[in-house]
Design a protein around this motif. Structure first.
Motif, PDB file in Angstrom:
ATOM      1  N   GLU A 210       0.821  -1.201   0.000  1.00 40.57           N
ATOM      2  CA  GLU A 210       0.000   0.000   0.000  1.00 40.57           C
ATOM      3  C   GLU A 210       0.859   1.258   0.000  1.00 40.57           C
ATOM      4  O   GLU A 210       0.532   2.257  -0.654  1.00 40.57           O
ATOM      5  CB  GLU A 210      -0.923   0.005   1.229  1.00 40.57           C
ATOM      6  CG  GLU A 210      -1.991  -1.066   1.214  1.00 40.57           C
ATOM      7  CD  GLU A 210      -2.953  -0.887   0.065  1.00 40.57           C
ATOM      8  OE1 GLU A 210      -3.425   0.248  -0.148  1.00 40.57           O
ATOM      9  OE2 GLU A 210      -3.233  -1.887  -0.637  1.00 40.57           O
ATOM     10  N   LEU A 237      -2.481   2.484   5.938  1.00 42.16           N
ATOM     11  CA  LEU A 237      -1.933   1.506   5.002  1.00 42.16           C
ATOM     12  C   LEU A 237      -2.691   0.177   5.024  1.00 42.16           C
ATOM     13  O   LEU A 237      -2.165  -0.852   4.597  1.00 42.16           O
ATOM     14  CB  LEU A 237      -0.445   1.271   5.316  1.00 42.16           C
ATOM     15  CG  LEU A 237       0.443   2.517   5.208  1.00 42.16           C
ATOM     16  CD1 LEU A 237       1.888   2.181   5.518  1.00 42.16           C
ATOM     17  CD2 LEU A 237       0.329   3.149   3.824  1.00 42.16           C
ATOM     18  N   PRO A 239      -4.991  -2.407   3.471  1.00 43.44           N
ATOM     19  CA  PRO A 239      -5.349  -2.623   2.059  1.00 43.44           C
ATOM     20  C   PRO A 239      -6.861  -2.545   1.851  1.00 43.44           C
ATOM     21  O   PRO A 239      -7.645  -2.912   2.736  1.00 43.44           O
ATOM     22  CB  PRO A 239      -4.833  -4.037   1.779  1.00 43.44           C
ATOM     23  CG  PRO A 239      -4.768  -4.696   3.108  1.00 43.44           C
ATOM     24  CD  PRO A 239      -4.425  -3.612   4.093  1.00 43.44           C
ATOM     25  N   LYS A 240      -7.248  -2.084   0.702  1.00 41.89           N
ATOM     26  CA  LYS A 240      -8.678  -2.042   0.349  1.00 41.89           C
ATOM     27  C   LYS A 240      -9.090  -3.317  -0.374  1.00 41.89           C
ATOM     28  O   LYS A 240     -10.226  -3.779  -0.241  1.00 41.89           O
ATOM     29  CB  LYS A 240      -8.974  -0.818  -0.519  1.00 41.89           C
ATOM     30  CG  LYS A 240      -8.712   0.514   0.190  1.00 41.89           C
ATOM     31  CD  LYS A 240      -8.968   1.673  -0.747  1.00 41.89           C
ATOM     32  CE  LYS A 240      -8.731   3.008  -0.032  1.00 41.89           C
ATOM     33  NZ  LYS A 240      -7.339   3.143   0.485  1.00 41.89           N
TER      34      LYS A 240
END
Length: 422
Positions: A210, A237, A239-240
């Motif tokens: 990220e 940071l 993650p999506k």
């Protein structure tokens, strides 16, 4: 008594023609070793392919082909699959039947090697072969941003050592794009060889994955914006999305139920693949190559046995007087027939045994190297049932190959042998 005399005569005759028969023996030895070796390599390659990921019950990703999901997430082959949302990954991790999960995020590369974003648990949970865990040869695992653990092939082919500074590039190994030069990584660990795609991977943390993209959007760097490494930690940071998630269950018996539940769950469309089943299906696609290898090795064996028949036939003219003398001292035609069959069968048996010894020696010498370099687990030293059947086939074919020369010798008349035509 007669059988013992025939055996002694056969040995004496073979020794007298030891150079020609020695070459035939060598060809049968190599043919037997090749026939059995190809089978062992085929079985070992299949076992290594099927066990490239062991100990993982499910691989979960976005809805799509199970084979595509496994090829991309495990073998880093093919086009990228759609991503799985981090929220869905968290729901899977919280499922009562799930013991552990390991996220995997792909999409970047380094000089032709894929970059894998993951968590430290990856190195404990990822297993290959017969439940073998990953191990470090040097260094340690990453525990901070901008630290990388590289596979054995990456270190060997690029000449990397600990504390090496590396720069990652955006995109797959085949389509590397702009480099993240403003955020270099430091190699902190080198993994031991496994013969799996892990050897050709660069591993970083999910947060690091990220971090190198905080000033990117839509796969492109934002114009006029560059976040230096020391400020990256101020960003969220988490993650999506991720590429896939490795899932281990508390009870293996729950695998079919959970797979069906995930594949049919409402909301985000998911695919849950069982690695063993999918990898076996993928291997079936290579069946034509397997059969080709087996056919080639069988042809080599047939050519060697044809050479045995040719040597015995070619030697008949030189031995006509010898065989006629045997007849004149009381040997019956069927005993001459048996003598030549014993010679041919003896050469074939000796070639098979020497071929087996040669193969066992090669397995003992190079088995560990094959497994670490190519992931091919060669079977143990003791031959299996299929190998004994193949050896029996070679012996039977050798017996048939010796029948024609023996039949010709049987039909030679005594006068023809004592007065051979020039």
């Amino acid at each position: 008594m007669k059988a013992l005399i025939l055996l002694r005569l056969a040995l004496a005759s073979a020794w007298n023609r030891r150079y020609a028969l020695g070459l035939t023996l060598l060809s049968i030895t190599l043919a037997a070793a090749l026939l059995l070796g190809v089978e062992r390599l085929r079985a070992g390659a299949r076992e290594g392919f099927s066990s490239a990921l062991s100990g993982t019950d499910l691989v979960v990703g976005a809805r799509g082909s199970h084979a595509h999901l496994l090829l991309y997430s495990v073998f880093r082959i093919g086009e990228p699959t759609p991503n799985l949302s981090w929220a869905a990954a968290q729901r899977i991790a919280a499922h009562p039947a799930v013991a552990w999960t390991v996220p995997i995020s792909l999409g970047d590369a380094h000089r032709g090697f894929p970059v894998v974003g993951t968590q430290p648990d990856y190195f404990k949970r990822y297993q290959y072969g017969d439940a073998q865990a990953l191990a470090l040869t040097r260094g340690r695992l990453f525990d901070s941003l901008f630290e990388a653990v590289i596979g054995a092939s990456v270190a060997r082919e690029l000449g990397y050592t600990l504390d090496q500074s590396i720069v990652l590039a955006h995109g797959s190994p085949e389509l590397e794009g702009a480099e993240h030069r403003d955020k270099p990584f430091r190699v902190v660990g080198i993994l031991a060889p496994t013969g799996t795609p892990v050897d050709r991977s660069v591993h970083i943390s999910l947060a690091s994955m990220e971090a190198i993209h905080v000033d990117w959007q839509g796969g492109m760097p934002l114009a006029g914006l560059s976040v230096p490494p020391e400020l990256v930690r101020k960003f969220d940071l988490t993650p999506k999305t991720i590429t896939a998630q490795l899932v281990g269950l508390k009870h293996r018996s729950d695998v079919f139920r959970l797979q069906r539940e995930l594949n049919t769950a409402p909301g985000e469309a998911l695919s849950a693949a069982m690695p063993g089943v999918v990898l076996d299906q993928l291997w079936q696609m290579l069946a034509a190559g397997e059969r080709t290898l087996q056919a080639v090795s069988a042809l080599v064996a047939a050519v060697s046995l044809a050479g045995l028949m040719a040597v015995i036939l070619a030697g008949l003219d030189a031995r006509r007087r010898e065989l006629a003398i045997l007849r004149s001292v009381g040997a019956r035609p069927r005993e001459v027939l048996a003598l030549l069959i014993i010679e041919g069968l003896g050469i074939t048996l000796a070639g098979c045994l020497l071929g087996l010894v040669l193969l066992q020696w090669a397995v003992w010498l190079g088995g560990a190297w094959l497994q670490s370099r190519f992931g091919i687990v060669v079977a143990g030293l003791w031959p299996g049932q299929d190998e004994w059947l193949r050896l029996a086939g070679i012996v039977a074919t050798g017996l048939l190959a010796s029948l024609l020369p023996a039949w010709r010798a049987y039909r030679l008349s005594l006068a023809d042998g004592l007065s051979p035509r020039l």
